[in-house]
Motif scaffolding. Structure first.
Motif, PDB file in Angstrom:
ATOM      1  N   ASN A   1       0.826  -1.211   0.000  1.00 55.70           N
ATOM      2  CA  ASN A   1       0.000   0.000   0.000  1.00 55.70           C
ATOM      3  C   ASN A   1       0.863   1.264   0.000  1.00 55.70           C
ATOM      4  O   ASN A   1       0.740   2.120   0.875  1.00 55.70           O
ATOM      5  CB  ASN A   1      -0.938  -0.004   1.216  1.00 55.70           C
ATOM      6  CG  ASN A   1      -2.233   0.709   0.896  1.00 55.70           C
ATOM      7  OD1 ASN A   1      -2.618   0.822  -0.259  1.00 55.70           O
ATOM      8  ND2 ASN A   1      -2.908   1.195   1.914  1.00 55.70           N
TER       9      ASN A   1
ATOM     10  N   GLN B   1      -4.246  -0.975  -2.402  1.00 50.63           N
ATOM     11  CA  GLN B   1      -5.533  -1.526  -1.972  1.00 50.63           C
ATOM     12  C   GLN B   1      -6.601  -1.482  -3.077  1.00 50.63           C
ATOM     13  O   GLN B   1      -7.645  -2.123  -2.958  1.00 50.63           O
ATOM     14  CB  GLN B   1      -6.036  -0.794  -0.733  1.00 50.63           C
ATOM     15  CG  GLN B   1      -6.224   0.697  -0.914  1.00 50.63           C
ATOM     16  CD  GLN B   1      -6.639   1.372   0.369  1.00 50.63           C
ATOM     17  OE1 GLN B   1      -7.096   0.718   1.311  1.00 50.63           O
ATOM     18  NE2 GLN B   1      -6.517   2.681   0.434  1.00 50.63           N
TER      19      GLN B   1
ATOM     20  N   GLN C   1      -7.697  -5.079   5.112  1.00 50.16           N
ATOM     21  CA  GLN C   1      -6.902  -5.264   3.894  1.00 50.16           C
ATOM     22  C   GLN C   1      -6.457  -6.721   3.755  1.00 50.16           C
ATOM     23  O   GLN C   1      -6.503  -7.291   2.664  1.00 50.16           O
ATOM     24  CB  GLN C   1      -5.679  -4.345   3.932  1.00 50.16           C
ATOM     25  CG  GLN C   1      -5.999  -2.873   3.764  1.00 50.16           C
ATOM     26  CD  GLN C   1      -4.792  -1.983   3.985  1.00 50.16           C
ATOM     27  OE1 GLN C   1      -3.728  -2.452   4.391  1.00 50.16           O
ATOM     28  NE2 GLN C   1      -4.941  -0.692   3.741  1.00 50.16           N
TER      29      GLN C   1
END
Length: 661
Positions: free
Chosen positions: A356, A469, A506
């Motif tokens: 990310n 993401q 996530q």
């Protein structure tokens, strides 16, 4: 109506509303919700008639007349008017600025586009639900008769989208309308195709990649009952439907539903308000529901329907840690990870690498003197972009050529850490003959690029996917068998009380993408902290089990969702002005009658202390009593206005904040 006073909201950063007489010699009868062209200083601007009264606090001589009323019938219907009013009060935001957020720019300019009918057609391609889906669907139908929102809590791959479509068909067949919200633009193409292939050309799109005019067309068509479905991102929540029957919020946990500037609203929370006021059904779907929604379900404020089985009866993926202390990585990828990617390639299967962090490297420094490249306008490092040879700031528009030598000692510059671009580079060096697709905000900046990238990913043409993401949200990659987290520690040890919740979401979202279609899945996590208890819990527990353990820390420390909060920010070129403002606010709160039920944190410097050359500070209010928190918020704004404290700073109030930077 001749002597009436029109209370008109104008797009200005002040809390007051402005009084005008109706236009002279006009045959148009003023109504709440119409647009009006009004003189404002030396300009003429478009405002919205928010109210009509018989008198004004202004002397009659100072009240001007409108130039014209633009609409014959109100542009803002009763439901939209109620939502704007609620928004203004709850988020303590200027009314004119609230209208500016709620109404598309094209309409705010006084223009009205032509619209056409795009209505629901009977389904031609209805899919049969599996047993577990049918049970959940029946449960939703039963619960929709009640007024409470429904939390559709289903593991990844459980078939929530098909349940949404069946619920939509039931509503559309009664000639009612549907609002379908998604957190990312990247999710709209697949859903648009799924809805239109089943229900015909009845969908209007509203997101940042659609033109101002097309957004206005969809907005207006829904109001006039000439459009059956609106599919869009968070701003779609303000669309004034004629006969709304159902709201669907997909991936309801996603932070993208919270606006982080201007009117800092939560589209998910506004959906709850909109559904209650309009009397329509509301379904909040997620494999990893927000702690707020789970707590609401526990308290009985939401009904809950669970999906624990997947559509394809695949076994849960195998999960392994890669200890980076024992398996070093040069550019972020370890030898065990490379071997697993190679195995997937030999079987013709896909691998997804999640990190990310955009760019090539978050830090560029001198190897000799240690000087780090920093943004001259922000308190942050410049991010290296090797492809363009630039160093860029992610907080402002500043960028410069990277260069290879230190300007202080002429030493060699090196990059430290890794982003998606560096991971992509290493993968291309190791697998030069494979198609590798990087998906992040930089590579999907246009709608065309976004559709092309996800097309390669979903078709299986791209055997290795690397990205942020954006890759983990709601996408179905049938050929994916390996998911790898490049830097677990970055997410696991993030700052803020929400960091563990965010990383868990996530993790479960990304890991749930692999091993579908009867493929054996593998999830790898690279870490320097293999013995960490939270990390072990992620590997061994379900998301709900992780939530049950983690929520006790939230309760004990009195953080949301067990409390409510305001975050008040201030910025100015002068740090003295920032803290003079915040200190006055803190003193006002300390002397408030509600101080016994409110916890005051700060004033302190913001985590990012300077952005665009402005010094930044903040204070936070926390309370178990939401009503008292909002009462002090209202009084706070009156105090700031009365004392004219905001003249030397730019300030804002963030209600229910999710980002504390």
């Amino acid at each position: 109506m001749k002597n009436s006073i029109l209370n008109i909201a104008v797009d200005t950063p002040v809390s007051q509303i402005f009084d005008y007489y109706p236009p002279e010699g006009s045959d148009c009868s003023p109504k709440i919700g119409q647009r009006a062209l009004v003189p404002f200083g030396r300009r003429e601007v478009v405002g919205f008639i928010h109210g009509i009264s018989n008198d004004s606090s202004l002397p009659k001589k100072k009240i001007k007349s409108c130039k014209s009323i633009i609409d014959k019938d109100p542009l803002i219907n009763e439901g939209a008017h109620e939502l704007v009013s609620w928004c203004k009060n709850y988020y303590h935001h200027p009314l004119g600025k609230t209208y500016a957020t709620a109404v598309p720019r094209y309409l705010r300019a006084g223009k009205t586009p032509a619209i056409e009918k795009m209505l629901f057609q009977e389904s031609k391609d209805k899919k049969k639900l599996k047993a577990h889906q049918k049970k959940a669907y029946d449960g939703c139908i039963k619960l929709l008769k009640k007024s409470a929102p429904i939390l559709l809590n289903g593991v990844t791959g459980s078939g929530k989208t098909e349940i949404y479509l069946h619920l939509m068909e039931r509503v559309l067949s009664k000639k009612e309308q549907v609002l379908f919200l998604v957190p990312e633009i990247g999710l709209t193409p697949q859903l648009y195709e799924a809805i239109t292939s089943r229900f015909g050309n009845c969908v209007g799109l509203i997101h940042s990649s659609t033109t101002d005019k097309s957004r206005a067309k969809a907005w207006l068509a829904a109001k006039e009952n000439k459009l059956s479905v609106i599919l869009g991102t968070r701003s779609s929540i303000f669309v004034p439907f004629h006969s709304l029957g159902l709201i669907v919020i997909d991936e309801e946990h996603d932070e993208s539903y919270k606006q982080q500037s201007g009117l800092m609203y939560s589209a998910r929370d506004l959906a709850v308000v909109k559904a209650k006021k309009s009397g329509c059904g509301l379904v909040l779907g997620s494999a990893t529901p927000s702690y707020e929604s789970l707590l609401n379900a526990e308290k009985g404020k939401y009904s809950e329907v669970r999906l624990t089985k997947k559509v394809f009866s695949a076994k849960p993926p195998e999960k392994k840690l890669i200890n980076l202390n024992a398996n070093s990585s040069k550019k972020g990828l370890s030898a065990p990870l490379f071997r697993s990617i190679s195995k997937a390639l030999k079987k013709g299967e896909q691998s997804l690498l999640f990190i990310n962090r955009r760019g090539y490297s978050p830090v560029t420094m001198c190897e000799e003197c240690g000087k780090i490249e920093e943004c001259p306008r922000c308190e942050s490092n410049l991010v290296s972009y090797k492809g363009t040879g630039k160093l860029k700031c992610h907080h402002c528009s500043y960028q410069k050529t990277a260069g290879t030598e230190c300007l202080v000692c002429e030493g060699k510059k090196i990059t430290v850490g890794h982003g998606t671009e560096k991971i992509e580079e290493e993968l291309k060096e190791k697998f030069p003959n494979e198609m590798i697709i990087r998906i992040d905000r930089d590579t999907t900046s246009s709608n065309k690029k976004r559709i092309e990238a996800f097309g390669y990913a979903k078709s299986g043409d791209a055997k290795i996917l690397v990205g942020t993401q954006m890759l983990t949200k709601g996408h179905d990659f049938p050929n994916l068998s390996l998911v790898a987290f490049v830097n677990v520690d970055q997410g696991l040890f993030g700052s803020g009380y929400r960091s563990s919740e965010r990383f868990a979401q996530q993790y479960y979202q990304a890991s749930g993408r692999c091993g579908r279609r009867n493929k054996k899945g593998l999830v790898l996590l690279q870490t320097h902290n293999a013995e960490n208890e939270a990390l072990q819990a992620l590997l061994n527990d379900s998301y709900m089990a992780f939530y049950e353990k983690n929520k006790e820390d939230r309760r004990r420390l009195e953080w949301p969702p067990y409390t409510y909060s305001f975050l008040l920010r201030a910025e100015s070129p002068s740090e003295k002005n920032v803290f003079h403002f915040l200190d006055n606010i803190a003193e006002f709160i300390k002397n408030s009658e509600y101080i016994s039920s409110i916890k005051l944190l700060g004033p302190i410097q913001s985590p990012i202390g300077i952005i665009r050359g402005k010094k930044r500070g903040q204070l936070m209010l926390i309370s178990k009593n939401r009503k008292k928190l909002h009462m002090i918020g209202g009084r706070l704004i009156s105090f700031i206005d009365a004392k004219k404290l905001g003249t030397k700073v730019k300030w804002s109030i963030d209600v229910d904040p999710t980002d504390h930077s």
